[in-house]
Design a protein around this motif. Structure first.
Motif, PDB file in Angstrom:
ATOM      1  N   GLU A 216     108.277 -50.614  22.076  1.00  0.00           N
ATOM      2  CA  GLU A 216     108.033 -51.564  20.993  1.00  0.00           C
ATOM      3  C   GLU A 216     106.525 -51.660  20.804  1.00  0.00           C
ATOM      4  O   GLU A 216     105.800 -52.057  21.721  1.00  0.00           O
ATOM      5  N   ALA A 217     106.067 -51.226  19.617  1.00  0.00           N
ATOM      6  CA  ALA A 217     104.623 -51.263  19.363  1.00  0.00           C
ATOM      7  C   ALA A 217     104.171 -52.719  19.402  1.00  0.00           C
ATOM      8  O   ALA A 217     104.721 -53.555  18.673  1.00  0.00           O
ATOM      9  N   PRO A 218     103.228 -53.063  20.294  1.00  0.00           N
ATOM     10  CA  PRO A 218     102.838 -54.469  20.435  1.00  0.00           C
ATOM     11  C   PRO A 218     102.175 -54.991  19.161  1.00  0.00           C
ATOM     12  O   PRO A 218     101.399 -54.285  18.526  1.00  0.00           O
ATOM     13  N   ARG A 219     102.534 -56.199  18.815  1.00  0.00           N
ATOM     14  CA  ARG A 219     101.945 -56.782  17.604  1.00  0.00           C
ATOM     15  C   ARG A 219     100.478 -57.145  17.856  1.00  0.00           C
ATOM     16  O   ARG A 219      99.662 -57.080  16.959  1.00  0.00           O
ATOM     17  N   PHE A 220     100.210 -57.539  19.078  1.00  0.00           N
ATOM     18  CA  PHE A 220      98.822 -57.884  19.404  1.00  0.00           C
ATOM     19  C   PHE A 220      98.381 -56.988  20.549  1.00  0.00           C
ATOM     20  O   PHE A 220      98.855 -57.136  21.670  1.00  0.00           O
ATOM     21  N   THR A 221      97.507 -56.043  20.220  1.00  0.00           N
ATOM     22  CA  THR A 221      97.138 -55.040  21.211  1.00  0.00           C
ATOM     23  C   THR A 221      95.822 -55.392  21.894  1.00  0.00           C
ATOM     24  O   THR A 221      94.989 -56.118  21.349  1.00  0.00           O
ATOM     25  N   SER A 222      95.649 -54.876  23.058  1.00  0.00           N
ATOM     26  CA  SER A 222      94.359 -55.019  23.736  1.00  0.00           C
ATOM     27  C   SER A 222      94.163 -53.789  24.595  1.00  0.00           C
ATOM     28  O   SER A 222      95.120 -53.096  24.944  1.00  0.00           O
ATOM     29  N   LEU A 223      92.900 -53.521  24.912  1.00  0.00           N
ATOM     30  CA  LEU A 223      92.610 -52.399  25.794  1.00  0.00           C
ATOM     31  C   LEU A 223      92.652 -52.899  27.221  1.00  0.00           C
ATOM     32  O   LEU A 223      92.364 -54.071  27.495  1.00  0.00           O
ATOM     33  N   THR A 224      93.022 -52.016  28.133  1.00  0.00           N
ATOM     34  CA  THR A 224      92.982 -52.425  29.540  1.00  0.00           C
ATOM     35  C   THR A 224      91.509 -52.517  29.943  1.00  0.00           C
ATOM     36  O   THR A 224      90.616 -51.946  29.288  1.00  0.00           O
ATOM     37  N   SER A 225      91.265 -53.229  31.021  1.00  0.00           N
ATOM     38  CA  SER A 225      89.872 -53.423  31.434  1.00  0.00           C
ATOM     39  C   SER A 225      89.208 -52.075  31.739  1.00  0.00           C
ATOM     40  O   SER A 225      88.024 -51.870  31.476  1.00  0.00           O
ATOM     41  N   GLU A 226      89.997 -51.126  32.269  1.00  0.00           N
ATOM     42  CA  GLU A 226      89.448 -49.818  32.603  1.00  0.00           C
ATOM     43  C   GLU A 226      89.051 -49.059  31.337  1.00  0.00           C
ATOM     44  O   GLU A 226      87.961 -48.486  31.237  1.00  0.00           O
ATOM     45  N   GLU A 227      89.976 -49.089  30.337  1.00  0.00           N
ATOM     46  CA  GLU A 227      89.687 -48.424  29.059  1.00  0.00           C
ATOM     47  C   GLU A 227      88.455 -49.054  28.415  1.00  0.00           C
ATOM     48  O   GLU A 227      87.563 -48.365  27.911  1.00  0.00           O
ATOM     49  N   LEU A 228      88.419 -50.385  28.459  1.00  0.00           N
ATOM     50  CA  LEU A 228      87.313 -51.104  27.837  1.00  0.00           C
ATOM     51  C   LEU A 228      85.988 -50.713  28.497  1.00  0.00           C
ATOM     52  O   LEU A 228      84.996 -50.423  27.837  1.00  0.00           O
ATOM     53  N   ARG A 229      85.993 -50.656  29.831  1.00  0.00           N
ATOM     54  CA  ARG A 229      84.769 -50.348  30.569  1.00  0.00           C
ATOM     55  C   ARG A 229      84.284 -48.936  30.248  1.00  0.00           C
ATOM     56  O   ARG A 229      83.122 -48.715  29.910  1.00  0.00           O
ATOM     57  N   SER A 230      85.222 -47.968  30.287  1.00  0.00           N
ATOM     58  CA  SER A 230      84.804 -46.576  30.080  1.00  0.00           C
ATOM     59  C   SER A 230      84.324 -46.357  28.640  1.00  0.00           C
ATOM     60  O   SER A 230      83.333 -45.661  28.401  1.00  0.00           O
ATOM     61  N   GLN A 231      85.007 -46.971  27.699  1.00  0.00           N
ATOM     62  CA  GLN A 231      84.592 -46.772  26.299  1.00  0.00           C
ATOM     63  C   GLN A 231      83.257 -47.456  26.020  1.00  0.00           C
ATOM     64  O   GLN A 231      82.420 -46.955  25.269  1.00  0.00           O
ATOM     65  N   LEU A 232      83.066 -48.625  26.642  1.00  0.00           N
ATOM     66  CA  LEU A 232      81.783 -49.312  26.439  1.00  0.00           C
ATOM     67  C   LEU A 232      80.637 -48.517  27.055  1.00  0.00           C
ATOM     68  O   LEU A 232      79.538 -48.456  26.519  1.00  0.00           O
ATOM     69  N   GLU A 233      80.922 -47.891  28.198  1.00  0.00           N
ATOM     70  CA  GLU A 233      79.888 -47.072  28.840  1.00  0.00           C
ATOM     71  C   GLU A 233      79.495 -45.903  27.941  1.00  0.00           C
ATOM     72  O   GLU A 233      78.309 -45.599  27.764  1.00  0.00           O
ATOM     73  N   ALA A 234      80.530 -45.262  27.357  1.00  0.00           N
ATOM     74  CA  ALA A 234      80.258 -44.140  26.451  1.00  0.00           C
ATOM     75  C   ALA A 234      79.452 -44.623  25.254  1.00  0.00           C
ATOM     76  O   ALA A 234      78.494 -43.974  24.805  1.00  0.00           O
ATOM     77  N   ALA A 235      79.834 -45.788  24.739  1.00  0.00           N
ATOM     78  CA  ALA A 235      79.129 -46.327  23.573  1.00  0.00           C
ATOM     79  C   ALA A 235      77.689 -46.681  23.938  1.00  0.00           C
ATOM     80  O   ALA A 235      76.768 -46.498  23.135  1.00  0.00           O
ATOM     81  N   ARG A 236      77.508 -47.158  25.158  1.00  0.00           N
ATOM     82  CA  ARG A 236      76.150 -47.501  25.611  1.00  0.00           C
ATOM     83  C   ARG A 236      75.274 -46.249  25.630  1.00  0.00           C
ATOM     84  O   ARG A 236      74.124 -46.267  25.185  1.00  0.00           O
ATOM     85  N   GLU A 237      75.832 -45.137  26.131  1.00  0.00           N
ATOM     86  CA  GLU A 237      75.074 -43.883  26.174  1.00  0.00           C
ATOM     87  C   GLU A 237      74.703 -43.429  24.769  1.00  0.00           C
ATOM     88  O   GLU A 237      73.572 -43.009  24.509  1.00  0.00           O
ATOM     89  N   GLN A 238      75.638 -43.546  23.853  1.00  0.00           N
ATOM     90  CA  GLN A 238      75.354 -43.156  22.468  1.00  0.00           C
ATOM     91  C   GLN A 238      74.290 -44.059  21.861  1.00  0.00           C
ATOM     92  O   GLN A 238      73.394 -43.603  21.147  1.00  0.00           O
ATOM     93  N   ALA A 239      74.405 -45.333  22.177  1.00  0.00           N
ATOM     94  CA  ALA A 239      73.435 -46.284  21.629  1.00  0.00           C
ATOM     95  C   ALA A 239      72.035 -45.948  22.123  1.00  0.00           C
ATOM     96  O   ALA A 239      71.060 -45.942  21.353  1.00  0.00           O
ATOM     97  N   ASP A 240      71.919 -45.626  23.420  1.00  0.00           N
ATOM     98  CA  ASP A 240      70.606 -45.272  23.978  1.00  0.00           C
ATOM     99  C   ASP A 240      70.056 -44.037  23.286  1.00  0.00           C
ATOM    100  O   ASP A 240      68.866 -43.965  22.949  1.00  0.00           O
ATOM    101  N   LEU A 241      70.950 -43.060  23.058  1.00  0.00           N
ATOM    102  CA  LEU A 241      70.537 -41.816  22.411  1.00  0.00           C
ATOM    103  C   LEU A 241      70.019 -42.093  21.003  1.00  0.00           C
ATOM    104  O   LEU A 241      68.963 -41.601  20.588  1.00  0.00           O
ATOM    105  N   VAL A 242      70.752 -42.895  20.287  1.00  0.00           N
ATOM    106  CA  VAL A 242      70.362 -43.201  18.903  1.00  0.00           C
ATOM    107  C   VAL A 242      69.061 -44.002  18.889  1.00  0.00           C
ATOM    108  O   VAL A 242      68.155 -43.748  18.087  1.00  0.00           O
ATOM    109  N   ASN A 243      68.934 -44.958  19.827  1.00  0.00           N
ATOM    110  CA  ASN A 243      67.721 -45.783  19.858  1.00  0.00           C
ATOM    111  C   ASN A 243      66.488 -44.949  20.184  1.00  0.00           C
ATOM    112  O   ASN A 243      65.385 -45.224  19.707  1.00  0.00           O
ATOM    113  N   GLN A 244      66.680 -43.896  21.004  1.00  0.00           N
ATOM    114  CA  GLN A 244      65.537 -43.058  21.367  1.00  0.00           C
ATOM    115  C   GLN A 244      65.238 -42.008  20.303  1.00  0.00           C
ATOM    116  O   GLN A 244      64.091 -41.747  19.978  1.00  0.00           O
ATOM    117  N   SER A 245      66.315 -41.410  19.737  1.00  0.00           N
ATOM    118  CA  SER A 245      66.109 -40.262  18.853  1.00  0.00           C
ATOM    119  C   SER A 245      66.251 -40.566  17.377  1.00  0.00           C
ATOM    120  O   SER A 245      65.967 -39.720  16.534  1.00  0.00           O
TER     121      SER A 245
END
Lengths: 611, 131
Positions: A216-245
């Motif tokens: 049953e596709a959940p009506r209210f979805t959320s990411l697990t803490s692990e997914e959230l952490r890993s995706q935020l880390e990836a986004a942080r790396e991209q943000a640093d790259l963009v801020n520098q370059s």
């Protein structure tokens, strides 16, 4: 009054619907009603040209118009309809009354009126029996022999015996004929995901497949803490790259689209060269005396070459459009589809051209110019193979990129659902026309994992009976339907990405760049449409909270900001305002643009407003 | 030809022929098959019908009337009541035989196109038994 208006609207709607269906030539073997989990039902209006939307967690009640199926079977398999058994039944009834009929021979001891009634009844039944006998040549002859041999009433007993024997034989023949002339109805269902993968699904009563895993596709979805952490880390790396370059961070995306553009140019060049070989020019010289015997073949080549040249002209136009910016190729799905279709057409034109050219070489066997032309023609064929390989590669790359970036299903990947070969598995039951279940209910939650945009495909067909396993039954499709699943109504989504922040209220902090890239997480509320595919698949507006961690005070330690965000285009565009939790009066605006290249985001232009 | 239940209408005495025919059709409560003419088909029809006429159903007997020269009874034939069939609808030359019900109406017509056999003549008698 309101109720009357509603009924009136429904009636008008039904009439309009019928008119549309009639106009579009849509037959309706299957009537489908979507039943929501709340119990509310929605009849699905089916047309040839649209994909109705159903809620991803709903149930589908599928009703089969059995009368229509029978009529259709009569039309399609007319010559093989079971022979009429009414006559046999009537004669059987007369035979069952033999004792009564035979008892009426001789004098009648009742009133004249009663005797006349008996005479009428017996005469009518015996007449029917003799009619049955008279219509069968062998039987009639035997009946006449009985008349010569026996007198009344014995001869009638023998006539009864003769008819009984024939009824038994004809009944057995009828049974065999009905067996051989059976027509079956089959209904199958498939689920197709966004990658184009197709798998059969269980339709209760109509097949022996097992239910898929309950989901049953959940009506209210959320990411697990692990997914959230890993995706935020990836986004942080991209943000640093963009801020520098800065903008240079988007070079990968730009270069990939340039590569694609150059590939298109290569293909255009290859095809252009291909269509200018000396051999073709020689073949086109109709005034030459070399080719009187291969005139038709040359004409055929010229037509095919012209068709490819026309397509090539369109592809050149496409490349010219790309001159305005390679990103057009990946930011416009229409352009990609147009390009792929063109390339497919060009590719399809090469095979017949090659065949005709081979054929022409064959014809040249006896010509004195054969040796001269053959080399050029062979070059042409080799070049054609190269072009085909290039075209294939280009289609694959473009389609793959489009799928990754946009979720578009291009013709090569996606095919046309209405033309796809949906083959019934052996698990799909065969029903005799009188045994077709009236309806079934398909709970989509029992069809396994699925996502927004996945499709349910239904197909029903008639099949004839085959007596040998080596023989393929004749199958005639009656109808096929596509339903696309989305979360209809209110639901939430959570996504992680980059936003570009511009401070608007702090005087004490000066940003390094105009826009500071920062990882962020959106929790937004969306409302899925039941009527608009383009809304669900593209606009898809969301409204909610944004949590970002920009480093606005440039101390290399990100701070937390909370804001409101509006998202659209499948969360590819985001716009919002947030408050920096650093303290003080630190408000900021932000936006997010996810380019289809996937993981990288580049700054755009936005107007900030001081508060 | 051995006939047991057939009345052959005389051809040399029109008055007698008329009287016999009218008695059989209108006065006796019997099922009749009337055969017309002297053709081979007519002869075959008489033979078969005569044999079929031995059946008695619910007390009602059968008889065959053979009018070898139908012209002498043309008025009587023309005045027969239509039942399930109407003699006036068919050319008399093409009629081999017809059956008459208890209610004196024409129920079945056997024509030159029909196969003349026992089965066909039995069916004509049975038709005459229906109302």
């Amino acid at each position: 009054m309101r109720r009357i208006s509603c009924q009136l609207l429904k009636s008008v709607g039904a009439v309009v619907c019928c008119l549309f269906l009639a106009d579009s030539g849509v037959t309706q073997v299957l009537s489908i009603t979507e039943v929501e989990r709340s119990g509310e039902d929605h009849p699905i209006i089916l047309t040839q040209f649209s994909r109705p939307i159903v809620d991803i967690n709903s149930s589908l009640v599928i009703q089969i118009d059995r009368d229509y199926v029978r009529r259709k079977a009569g039309e399609i398999f007319d010559s093989r309809q079971p022979i009429q058994s009414e006559e046999l039944e009537a004669v059987t009834q007369i035979l069952a009354a033999q004792a009564e009929i035979m008892g009426s021979f001789g004098p009648c001891l009742r009133s004249r009126e009663e005797c006349e009634t008996i005479l009428n009844s017996v005469s009518a039944r015996l007449h029917a029996l003799f009619e049955f006998v008279s219509e069968r040549k062998g039987l009639r002859q035997r009946a006449n022999e009985i008349f010569q041999t026996y007198r009344s009433p014995d001869r009638y007993k023998h006539i009864f015996a003769l008819a009984a024997e024939e009824v038994e034989r004809a009944t057995a023949a009828l049974r065999t004929a009905v067996e051989e002339q059976r027509v079956y109805f089959r209904l199958g269902g498939w689920m197709r995901n966004r990658s184009g993968d197709l798998r059969p699904i269980h339709i209760p009563n109509f097949d022996s497949y097992s239910d898929g895993e309950f989901f049953e596709a959940p009506r209210f979805t959320s990411l697990t803490s692990e997914e959230l952490r890993s995706q935020l880390e990836a986004a942080r790396e991209q943000a640093d790259l963009v801020n520098q370059s800065g903008i240079k961070a988007a070079e990968g995306f730009i270069s990939r689209s340039r590569v694609l553009e150059n590939r298109v140019r290569d293909v255009v060049l290859c095809l252009s060269n291909l269509l200018r070989p000396e051999a073709l020019r020689a073949l086109s010289k109709k005034d030459s005396d070399i080719l009187p015997e291969i005139e038709d073949s040359v004409a055929s080549i010229q037509v095919q070459v012209q068709q490819i040249l026309d397509g090539l002209g369109e592809l050149r136009d496409l490349v010219n459009q790309l001159d305005y910016g390679a990103d057009l190729l990946v930011t416009s799905g229409d352009l990609i589809i147009q390009g792929i279709n063109l390339i497919e057409t060009l590719k399809a034109g090469l095979d017949p051209l090659k065949q005709t050219t081979h054929f022409t070489i064959g014809l040249l066997e006896s010509q004195k110019f054969k040796a001269e032309l053959e080399d050029d023609l062979e070059d042409f064929l080799n070049e054609a193979d190269t072009c085909k390989t290039d075209l294939d590669s280009l289609i694959n790359d473009t389609a793959t990129w489009g799928l990754e970036a946009y979720g578009y299903y291009f013709p090569r990947v996606y095919g046309d659902a209405m033309k796809m070969a949906l083959e019934f598995g052996e698990e799909v039951k065969r029903f005799l026309l009188d045994d077709i279940p009236e309806s079934t209910e398909l709970d989509l939650r029992n069809t396994g994992a699925r996502q927004n945009g996945d499709e349910i495909l239904l197909r029903c067909a008639l099949e004839d009976h085959v007596t040998s396993s080596d023989e393929a039954p004749e199958s005639v499709e009656l109808e096929r339907r596509r339903l696309v699943m989305y979360q209809v109504g209110w639901h939430s989504t959570m996504s992680v990405g980059l936003v570009f922040v511009d401070q608007v209220t702090s005087d004490s902090i000066r940003l390094k760049n105009t826009f500071q890239a920062a990882p962020s997480c959106n929790l937004v509320l969306k409302h899925g449409s039941r009527s608009s595919l383009i809304y669900n698949s593209f606009w898809n507006v969301g409204l909610g909270l944004n949590f970002a961690s920009p480093d606005l005070n440039l101390d290399t330690t990100p701070e937390l900001g909370i804001g409101f965000v509006v998202t659209t285009a499948k969360d590819n565009l985001q716009l919002g305002v947030g408050r920096h939790l650093l303290g003080g009066n630190a408000w900021y605006w932000f936006f997010g643009v996810r380019f289809p290249a996937g993981t990288i985001s580049v700054p755009g232009v936005i107007t900030s407003d001081e508060r | 030809m051995k006939l047991e239940r057939t009345v052959v209408i005389p051809t040399d005495d029109p008055d007698l022929a008329r009287e016999l025919f009218q008695n059989l059709v209108y006065k006796e409560a019997i099922l009749l098959v009337v055969v017309l003419g002297k053709t081979d088909k007519a002869k075959r029809a008489v033979e078969c019908a005569d044999q079929c006429a031995d059946a008695v159903i619910a007390g009602f007997k059968r008889k065959v009337v053979w009018i070898r020269e139908p012209d002498i009874l043309s008025n009587e034939l023309a005045s027969l009541k239509p039942g399930r069939q109407n003699l006036a609808d068919t050319e008399l030359d093409r009629v081999v035989a017809f059956s008459v019900s208890l209610a004196d109406s024409v129920m079945d017509i056997v024509t030159m196109d029909d196969t003349i056999d026992f089965v066909r003549m039995e069916m004509a008698f049975l038709k005459a038994g229906e109302k």
